[in-house]
Structures are given as structure tokens and as C-alpha cells.
Design a protein around this motif. Structure first.
Motif, mmCIF file in Angstrom:
data_model
loop_
_atom_site.group_PDB
_atom_site.id
_atom_site.type_symbol
_atom_site.label_atom_id
_atom_site.label_comp_id
_atom_site.label_asym_id
_atom_site.label_seq_id
_atom_site.Cartn_x
_atom_site.Cartn_y
_atom_site.Cartn_z
ATOM 1 N N ALA A 16 0.836 -1.207 0.000
ATOM 2 C CA ALA A 16 0.000 0.000 0.000
ATOM 3 C C ALA A 16 0.870 1.257 0.000
ATOM 4 C CB ALA A 16 -0.923 -0.005 1.216
ATOM 5 N N ALA A 17 1.955 1.233 0.786
ATOM 6 C CA ALA A 17 2.868 2.377 0.830
ATOM 7 C C ALA A 17 3.505 2.615 -0.541
ATOM 8 C CB ALA A 17 3.954 2.138 1.875
ATOM 9 N N LEU A 18 3.882 1.532 -1.202
ATOM 10 C CA LEU A 18 4.467 1.652 -2.541
ATOM 11 C C LEU A 18 3.462 2.220 -3.535
ATOM 12 C CD1 LEU A 18 6.421 -1.707 -2.523
ATOM 13 C CD2 LEU A 18 7.457 0.525 -2.998
ATOM 14 N N PHE A 19 2.196 1.848 -3.402
ATOM 15 C CA PHE A 19 1.164 2.358 -4.307
ATOM 16 C C PHE A 19 1.000 3.870 -4.138
ATOM 17 C CE2 PHE A 19 -3.148 3.595 -5.374
ATOM 18 C CZ PHE A 19 -3.306 3.037 -6.633
ATOM 19 N N VAL A 20 0.936 4.339 -2.895
ATOM 20 C CA VAL A 20 0.791 5.778 -2.637
ATOM 21 C C VAL A 20 2.021 6.535 -3.133
ATOM 22 C CG1 VAL A 20 0.533 7.542 -0.853
ATOM 23 C CG2 VAL A 20 -0.755 5.402 -0.686
ATOM 24 N N LEU A 21 3.201 5.999 -2.847
ATOM 25 C CA LEU A 21 4.443 6.620 -3.303
ATOM 26 C C LEU A 21 4.453 6.745 -4.825
ATOM 27 C CD1 LEU A 21 7.359 7.616 -2.969
ATOM 28 C CD2 LEU A 21 8.066 5.237 -2.703
ATOM 29 N N ALA A 22 4.089 5.662 -5.500
ATOM 30 C CA ALA A 22 4.077 5.674 -6.963
ATOM 31 C C ALA A 22 3.009 6.602 -7.522
ATOM 32 C CB ALA A 22 3.862 4.261 -7.489
ATOM 33 N N SER A 23 1.900 6.776 -6.809
ATOM 34 C CA SER A 23 0.863 7.704 -7.262
ATOM 35 C C SER A 23 1.412 9.121 -7.335
ATOM 36 C CB SER A 23 -0.342 7.660 -6.311
ATOM 37 O OG SER A 23 -0.955 6.394 -6.320
ATOM 38 N N GLY A 24 2.196 9.488 -6.332
ATOM 39 C CA GLY A 24 2.822 10.805 -6.357
ATOM 40 C C GLY A 24 3.804 10.947 -7.499
ATOM 41 N N ILE A 25 4.594 9.910 -7.738
ATOM 42 C CA ILE A 25 5.563 9.962 -8.825
ATOM 43 C C ILE A 25 4.856 10.006 -10.173
ATOM 44 C CG2 ILE A 25 7.410 8.669 -9.966
ATOM 45 C CD1 ILE A 25 8.326 7.749 -7.221
ATOM 46 N N THR A 26 3.694 9.354 -10.266
ATOM 47 C CA THR A 26 2.917 9.416 -11.503
ATOM 48 C C THR A 26 2.510 10.854 -11.825
ATOM 49 O OG1 THR A 26 2.026 7.202 -11.108
ATOM 50 C CG2 THR A 26 0.851 8.581 -12.679
ATOM 51 N N VAL A 27 2.025 11.569 -10.834
ATOM 52 C CA VAL A 27 1.647 12.976 -11.041
ATOM 53 C C VAL A 27 2.873 13.790 -11.452
ATOM 54 C CG1 VAL A 27 0.611 15.020 -9.992
ATOM 55 C CG2 VAL A 27 -0.234 12.753 -9.379
ATOM 56 N N LEU A 28 4.016 13.490 -10.847
ATOM 57 C CA LEU A 28 5.260 14.176 -11.235
ATOM 58 C C LEU A 28 5.605 13.900 -12.699
ATOM 59 C CD1 LEU A 28 7.689 13.636 -8.211
ATOM 60 C CD2 LEU A 28 6.670 15.784 -8.963
ATOM 61 N N GLN A 29 5.499 12.631 -13.096
ATOM 62 C CA GLN A 29 5.833 12.265 -14.476
ATOM 63 C C GLN A 29 4.926 12.968 -15.475
ATOM 64 O OE1 GLN A 29 8.116 9.848 -15.799
ATOM 65 N NE2 GLN A 29 8.341 8.219 -14.300
ATOM 66 N N VAL A 30 3.616 12.974 -15.176
ATOM 67 C CA VAL A 30 2.654 13.614 -16.085
ATOM 68 C C VAL A 30 2.915 15.116 -16.183
ATOM 69 C CG1 VAL A 30 0.203 14.145 -16.423
ATOM 70 C CG2 VAL A 30 0.891 11.854 -15.710
ATOM 71 N N SER A 31 3.421 15.705 -15.126
ATOM 72 C CA SER A 31 3.684 17.147 -15.113
ATOM 73 C C SER A 31 5.027 17.491 -15.735
ATOM 74 C CB SER A 31 3.653 17.671 -13.672
ATOM 75 O OG SER A 31 2.435 17.380 -13.039
ATOM 76 N N ALA A 32 6.084 16.803 -15.326
ATOM 77 C CA ALA A 32 7.446 17.227 -15.669
ATOM 78 C C ALA A 32 7.886 16.792 -17.062
ATOM 79 C CB ALA A 32 8.429 16.700 -14.626
ATOM 80 N N ASN A 33 7.559 15.550 -17.477
ATOM 81 C CA ASN A 33 8.042 15.077 -18.778
ATOM 82 C C ASN A 33 7.557 15.933 -19.950
ATOM 83 O OD1 ASN A 33 9.810 12.778 -18.375
ATOM 84 N ND2 ASN A 33 8.057 11.719 -17.521
#
Length: 423
Positions: free
Chosen positions: A126-143
């Protein structure tokens, strides 16, 4: 874009875009430099999964397939969060997307503390899922933001350069993980071994929150051509672009292949007929795999200023096919170094596929970025499939799966990346 805090006027942005591949004025260069810190952080965090997998496998007595649930939950977040993240970025702007992504990722890091205290594999997932959710938003924004900060012709080169710092994070992470996580393990079945992850992830949480505070106050350039103003109706859809759809498949198979290889390296190098290394020593060899990607991205950023990005992508994918074939058919140091060298040729693949797929999307760019990040779910699915292969056949033969992935990327570089808009 509605709700953004971007303040640079369009004339300055246009001037920056027309000057050179990496942005001409100080504001654009500063934006690119600031964004590299994000690429470094999510590379570092993602690569720590390669340390967590053998660590949690030993603690919870998991099979290969069960241990790959780490990657399934981590990259599964991309599948569930990418499209909502694309919608959020479209409405609120790239900068707010970055800040929100950093805060969510920090929350995920915090969750590692109770996961270790409770000695619970489901809470870790569950912790990995939440962590990855944040990184997903970063990827969609920064790339996509990086691809838009300069000339279209050098978008692949520019994104490859910033992704090189992502690879710097993946290069450092294995040593960090081996030192602070694996070296702390004295009894693989004890709760103390699980608690060895608490301090490292609390440190990451603090770093992410500091970055969120910094990006909340930065003034970054806005990109008018990709922005949607209040009340504006956008005709068509990003799904109508053939090269984007094929690029999404390319992202799916590439991330799946890269993550699968990284996930099995520690176990593969521990095989007696390969290198017979202990986990702590094998983990350090991950640095060669991810470090090769870093070196290759710096080289690739320069090469693609002069050579067609699609052809460069196809060449690298073909080299990866050859190296994996050698890995499967040989043993000892030849097999070990062949699979580690794949990292060098992985280098330019993600940023090149990403930028080629977004080419010409204009106001559909945010939606397109969401679709591409959705495809990162390949990192959740393919490692599990490779785990099933490893359990049923062997770890070595299981590398046949990423080999076929790279064959598709050869096709995309030569043919699939050509821009064709469906009517």
C-alpha cells in the motif's frame, strides 16, 4: 492554463524556444535545471525497489512471482492515476501538478514506517502504491513540460538530458540501499530486518517535502501553445494520433523490460553458474546497469542533436536484443556483463519514445502525457510475468520476455514513430 502560477510572458518563452535545443534565456534554463532535481528523486526512489524486492522476498519467504507484487503495486499506480493526473495538470497547470505529486510521494514514504513496525507485506505494498501515485503525477507534469521548453526538433535530446539525472539517481540508489537496508539485515525472518527501511524512507520523505516547498514558490515559464484557457473547447483527442498510441505501447514494453531486468539482476547474479554473489554484493552491481543508462543519456543527448531520434532509438533497441540473447545463451562473466550492458542502451529509450509520441499534439499534450504515463503500467505487469517464467523455467531463460519487448521498440523507432494523424 487555468490556475497556474506561471508568470513568464509568451514573447519571452517564444524567444527561449527559438534559440537552441535546451532553451535560450535564463528563465528557461533555470526551469530545466530545477526540473532535473525531480528526475533525480524519482529515479532514486524507483530504483530502490530493486533492493526492496530481494529484501522483502527473504523477510516474508515469498516466491519470485509474489515478490514482483512490489513492482505490480508500484507501477500499477501509473495505470490508475495517470489519466486523472493528466486531467488535473490540464486544469491546474504543470507547476501545481509537480507540487501535489511531491506531497503525495512524501506521504507514501511516511507509510513505510508503520509498514515495517507492523511487519506487514500488504502495508508495504500500500505504501508503494501511494508513493508511486505521487511519482505518476510528477511524471505527467514534468516530462511534457521539458519537451515543450525549447525547439520541437530537439525535444528528444532535451528530455534525454534531464532523464540523465534520473539515471544518476538510479545509479546511486543501489549503493544507498545496500548500505542502509541490506547491510542492516542480520536475521531475514526478524522484525528488525523490516525496520531497516524506516530511516531511509523518512529521509526521502523530508527531501520530497523540501522540494515541494521550493516548487510551490518558483516562477516557471508558461507554454501558451499547450495551455487550455477557461471555457475553451478542444477538438478531437490525443487518441487520434497513431504515433502516440504506438508510442504508448512502446512505453509499456520498454518500462516493463527495464524494470524486469533490474528486478531480477540481484537474483540472477546470485546464480552459481553466473557470478554466485551474495545479495549485498550483487546489489552493488546494479550500479553498472543504471550507471550505464546515465552515461548513455549524456551521450545520447548530444548525439540526437545531430542524428534522427527514431533511428537512434532503433539502434539502441537492436543492441539490447543482441545482448539479452547473449545473456540467455551463455554463462559466467559473459552472461553477467551482457545483461548489465543493456543499461547503456536503455539510456535514451524512455525519453525518446516519450518525446516522439508527444510530437505535434499541441493542446492535446497533457492528455497525451497521461496516456503515456498510463502505459508505464508495463512495469507492473511484465515483471510478474517474468517472475512466473522464472518460477516455472529459470531466472536466466525468463529474460526472453524483455528480448521481445526490445524487438517492438526497433519497429517503433523505424516506423511507428512517424507522425500520422487519424481523421
Amino acid at each position: 492554463m487555468a490556475g497556474t502560477s506561471f508568470t513568464l510572458d509568451q514573447s519571452k518563452t517564444s524567444q527561449a524556444n527559438s534559440s537552441n535545443g535546451f532553451g535560450g534565456d535564463n528563465s528557461t534554463r533555470f526551469a530545466l535545471i530545477s526540473l532535473t532535481s525531480l528526475f533525480f528523486m524519482w529515479g532514486f526512489i524507483t530504483c530502490l525497489n530493486d533492493i526492496l524486492i530481494p529484501h522483502l522476498k527473504a523477510i516474508f519467504s515469498l516466491s519470485y512471482a509474489q515478490s514482483m507484487l512490489v513492482q505490480f503495486c508500484f507501477f500499477g499506480a501509473y495505470f490508475l492515476v495517470s489519466l486523472p493526473a493528466g486531467w488535473f495538470v490540464e486544469k491546474m497547470g504543470y507547476q501545481k501538478g509537480i507540487v501535489v505529486g511531491l506531497v503525495i510521494a512524501a506521504l507514501g514514504c511516511l507509510m513505510f514506517y508503520p509498514a515495517a513496525s507492523l511487519h506487514s507485506y500488504p502495508v508495504f505494498l500500500a505504501a508503494l502504491f501511494v508513493l508511486a501515485s505521487g511519482i505518476t503525477v510528477l511524471q505527467v507534469s514534468a516530462n511534457p513540460y521539458v519537451t515543450l521548453l525549447g525547439k520541437k526538433e530537439t525535444a528528444s535530446s532535451r528530455l534525454t538530458m534531464t532523464q540523465a539525472f534520473n539515471s544518476l539517481g538510479t545509479t546511486i540508489a543501489p549503493y544507498f540501499g545496500a548500505l542502509l537496508i541490506l547491510n542492516e539485515v542480520t536475521d531475514s525472518m526478524s522484525a528488525n530486518s523490516a525496520e531497516s527501511v524506516q530511516l531511509p524512507y523518512l529521509g526521502l520523505m523530508a527531501a520530497l517535502l523540501v522540494l515541494a516547498a521550493i516548487f510551490a514558490f518558483l516562477k516557471l515559464p508558461h507554454i501558451e501553445s499547450a495551455e487550455v484557457v477557461d471555457g475553451e473547447k478542444i477538438e478531437g483527442s490525443a487518441w487520434h494520433y497513431r504515433h502516440l498510441v504506438l508510442g504508448a505501447i512502446g512505453i509499456f514494453v520498454y518500462v516493463g523490460a527495464e524494470v524486469s531486468i533490474g528486478s531480477f539482476l540481484v537474483s540472477f547474479l546470485g546464480e552459481t553458474d553466473i557470478a554466485g554473489l551474495e545479495e549485498t554484493q550483487a546489489a552493488k552491481y546494479l550500479t553498472y546497469y543504471w550507471g550505464g543508462a546515465m552515461v548513455g543519456r549524456f551521450i545520447g543527448a548530444a548525439v540526437m542533436q545531430k542524428i534522427d531520434a527514431g533511428k537512434t532509438l532503433a539502434f539502441n533497441a537492436l543492441c539490447s536484443v543482441i545482448l539479452i540473447a547473449i545473456t540467455i545463451l551463455s554463462s559466467g562473466t559473459i552472461a553477467m556483463w551482457a545483461i548489465l550492458l543493456v543499461g547503456l542502451f536503455n539510456s535514451i529509450m524512455f525519453p525518446t519514445i516519450f518525446s516522439l509520441a508527444l510530437s505535434g499534439l499541441k493542446k492535446h499534450t497533457s492528455q497525451g502525457a497521461g496516456i503515456l504515463c498510463l502505459a508505464i503500467v508495463g512495469g507492473a505487469i511484465l515483471p510478474v510475468l517474468q517472475g512466473l517464467l522464472a518460477d516455472s523455467v529459470s531466472v536466466q531463460f525468463a529474460f526472453i520476455l524483455p528480448l521481445f519487448c526490445y524487438v517492438y521498440i526497433v519497429f517503433y523507432g523505424l516506423k511507428g514513430s512517424k507522425v500520422v494523424t487519424e481523421k
